[in-house]
Enzyme design. Structure first.
Site, mmCIF file in Angstrom:
data_model
loop_
_atom_site.group_PDB
_atom_site.id
_atom_site.type_symbol
_atom_site.label_atom_id
_atom_site.label_comp_id
_atom_site.label_asym_id
_atom_site.label_seq_id
_atom_site.Cartn_x
_atom_site.Cartn_y
_atom_site.Cartn_z
ATOM 1 C CG LEU A 169 59.924 82.968 27.506
ATOM 2 C CD1 LEU A 169 59.341 82.452 28.816
ATOM 3 C CD2 LEU A 169 61.448 82.842 27.487
ATOM 4 N N PRO A 170 59.827 81.126 23.420
ATOM 5 C CG PRO A 170 61.817 80.064 22.800
ATOM 6 C CD PRO A 170 61.162 80.798 23.940
ATOM 7 C CB THR A 211 52.561 82.801 19.587
ATOM 8 O OG1 THR A 211 52.751 84.148 19.182
ATOM 9 C CG2 THR A 211 51.326 82.231 18.916
ATOM 10 C CE LYS A 256 51.105 85.870 16.949
ATOM 11 N NZ LYS A 256 51.612 86.775 15.917
ATOM 12 C CE LYS A 282 55.061 78.976 18.634
ATOM 13 N NZ LYS A 282 55.359 80.008 19.619
HETATM 14 P P1 NAD Z 1 63.506 83.988 19.638
HETATM 15 O O1 NAD Z 1 63.831 82.534 19.574
HETATM 16 O O2 NAD Z 1 64.299 84.960 18.846
HETATM 17 O O3 NAD Z 1 63.560 84.476 21.172
HETATM 18 C C1 NAD Z 1 63.248 83.673 22.263
HETATM 19 C C2 NAD Z 1 64.269 83.976 23.352
HETATM 20 O O4 NAD Z 1 63.913 83.262 24.531
HETATM 21 C C3 NAD Z 1 65.688 83.531 22.987
HETATM 22 O O5 NAD Z 1 66.581 84.614 23.160
HETATM 23 C C4 NAD Z 1 65.975 82.404 23.972
HETATM 24 O O6 NAD Z 1 67.345 82.329 24.344
HETATM 25 C C5 NAD Z 1 65.100 82.787 25.132
HETATM 26 N N1 NAD Z 1 64.757 81.701 26.046
HETATM 27 C C6 NAD Z 1 64.373 80.442 25.736
HETATM 28 N N2 NAD Z 1 64.078 79.753 26.865
HETATM 29 C C7 NAD Z 1 64.288 80.617 27.894
HETATM 30 C C8 NAD Z 1 64.147 80.505 29.300
HETATM 31 N N3 NAD Z 1 63.740 79.372 29.883
HETATM 32 N N4 NAD Z 1 64.451 81.586 30.064
HETATM 33 C C9 NAD Z 1 64.876 82.741 29.481
HETATM 34 N N5 NAD Z 1 65.023 82.900 28.154
HETATM 35 C C10 NAD Z 1 64.728 81.849 27.373
HETATM 36 O O7 NAD Z 1 61.954 84.107 19.304
HETATM 37 P P2 NAD Z 1 61.131 85.423 18.878
HETATM 38 O O8 NAD Z 1 61.120 85.521 17.420
HETATM 39 O O9 NAD Z 1 61.573 86.568 19.722
HETATM 40 O O10 NAD Z 1 59.657 84.960 19.331
HETATM 41 C C11 NAD Z 1 59.261 84.889 20.695
HETATM 42 C C12 NAD Z 1 57.772 84.580 20.766
HETATM 43 O O11 NAD Z 1 57.049 85.585 20.046
HETATM 44 C C13 NAD Z 1 57.367 83.242 20.132
HETATM 45 O O12 NAD Z 1 56.342 82.667 20.901
HETATM 46 C C14 NAD Z 1 56.872 83.637 18.756
HETATM 47 O O13 NAD Z 1 55.942 82.708 18.242
HETATM 48 C C15 NAD Z 1 56.253 84.986 19.047
HETATM 49 N N6 NAD Z 1 56.207 85.929 17.903
HETATM 50 C C16 NAD Z 1 57.282 86.102 17.075
HETATM 51 C C17 NAD Z 1 57.207 87.022 16.032
HETATM 52 C C18 NAD Z 1 58.369 87.270 15.087
HETATM 53 O O14 NAD Z 1 58.167 87.922 14.046
HETATM 54 N N7 NAD Z 1 59.578 86.831 15.415
HETATM 55 C C19 NAD Z 1 56.047 87.765 15.839
HETATM 56 C C20 NAD Z 1 54.984 87.608 16.732
HETATM 57 C C21 NAD Z 1 55.085 86.676 17.756
#
Ligand code: NAD
Length: 294
Positions: A64-65, A95, A170, A245
């Site tokens: 999740l975000p 994260t 991380k 973030k």
């Molecule tokens: P993203 O925004 O693409 O995905 C998050 C998903 O969560 C979205 O589909 C959103 O609709 C959903 N969501 C939000 N609130 C929700 C809820 N209450 N219930 C159900 N679903 C909900 O983000 P991402 O890029 O997939 O990143 C997710 C996490 O991973 C973050 O914490 C980010 O910091 C971490 N991360 C991302 C990357 C990257 O390269 N994108 C790499 C490592 C870590």
């Protein structure tokens, strides 16, 4: 396989991670607030709400975000702990603040569940290829039981210490990543503006001391490496808003122990400035485009 798995948060990362679990034979139920995202994993059972997804699941993975959303999703009035089976294992791969991971872990164990913080490194390319690195905080034996599942989404599963330790590792990794990405963008932009051929410059850096993951695997200059966000108008990938973030979270952790983090602070401000200029949802390598101008 591990019985029924629930996967909550099917975004850029979660969709690819859940897809690998399905491809490697797991039964996976998925839920996302955005229904179109939930439908992006072929072979997974799409659920209309969180309750339906977590009911009877032996392992529940969240991606999740941010920390507020994780806290609400797990501990909220209609949260996972209200509907999941006692004894099930929650693995949060988002994260978030180490302190929030510790708080959620404590509440989860008190309610009769197990919890690991297991943030990942490797980006969407690593998520897609199933080569993520998992940095895990929590009980080592619990991690041993989760290892086969994590290895279906990653290539490295590393125990960092007690609850919250995965998040600390991380955030340290990501501040280095953000700083080297900005440095790579700066150097590539300067060289190209001075007339160097982008391919030549990249090939020089990649056999010299300026080399990093950002220069070699994720070069920010469009067209140098195929199939990564810089070559696709900075779409997908690791969003600027999420990097900003993470840098804010790293600064928060630095405050807890009085560690100086001067370049983290500068990188944070640069990504905030990008965010205020319409780059928030672009990939974090778009610093290159921002510096280059039109
Ligand atoms: P993203 O925004 O693409 O995905 C998050 C998903 O969560 C979205 O589909 C959103 O609709 C959903 N969501 C939000 N609130 C929700 C809820 N209450 N219930 C159900 N679903 C909900 O983000 P991402 O890029 O997939 O990143 C997710 C996490 O991973 C973050 O914490 C980010 O910091 C971490 N991360 C991302 C990357 C990257 O390269 N994108 C790499 C490592 C870590």
């Amino acid at each position: 396989n591990a019985g029924t798995l629930a996967f909550i948060g099917i975004g850029n990362m979660g969709s690819r991670m859940a897809n690998n679990l399905v491809k490697k034979g797991e039964t996976v139920r998925v839920f996302d607030l955005t229904p179109a995202n939930a439908k992006s994993v072929p072979g997974a059972q799409v659920c209309n709400n969180q309750e339906e997804a977590v009911k009877d699941a032996s392992v529940i993975i969240t991606m999740l975000p941010n920390g507020d959303i994780v806290k609400d999703t797990v501990l909220g009035t209609n949260g996972i702990l209200k509907h999941a089976s006692k004894g099930s294992l929650l693995i949060d791969c988002s994260t978030i603040q180490p302190q929030v991971a510790q708080e959620v872990s404590k509440a989860t164990y008190s309610a009769g569940f197990k919890f690991l913080d297991a943030p990942v490194s490797g980006g969407v390319t690593g998520a897609e290829a199933g080569t993520l690195t998992f940095m895990v905080g929590g009980d080592k034996q619990v991690l041993n039981s989760a290892d086969p599942i994590l290895m279906k989404m990653g290539a490295n599963v590393l125990h960092c210490g007690d609850s919250g330790a995965g998040q600390i590792a991380k955030l340290c990794n990501n501040l280095i990543l953000a700083i080297t990405m900005i440095g790579t963008c700066e150097g590539m932009n300067l060289g190209i503006k001075m007339g160097l051929d982008p391919k030549t410059l990249a090939s020089i850096i990649n056999v010299s001391t300026g080399r990093s993951w950002s220069s070699q695997t994720y070069n920010p200059v469009p067209g140098l490496i195929e199939k990564i966000p810089p070559s696709n108008d900075y779409k997908g990938g690791f969003a600027v808003n999420l990097v900003a973030k993470d840098l804010g979270l790293a600064e928060g952790v630095a405050l807890l122990c009085n560690a100086p983090v001067p370049l983290t602070a500068a990188a944070h401000q640069i990504y905030r400035a990008l965010s205020c200029n319409g780059y928030g949802n672009k990939d974090f390598a778009s610093v290159y485009q921002f510096l280059k101008g039109n």
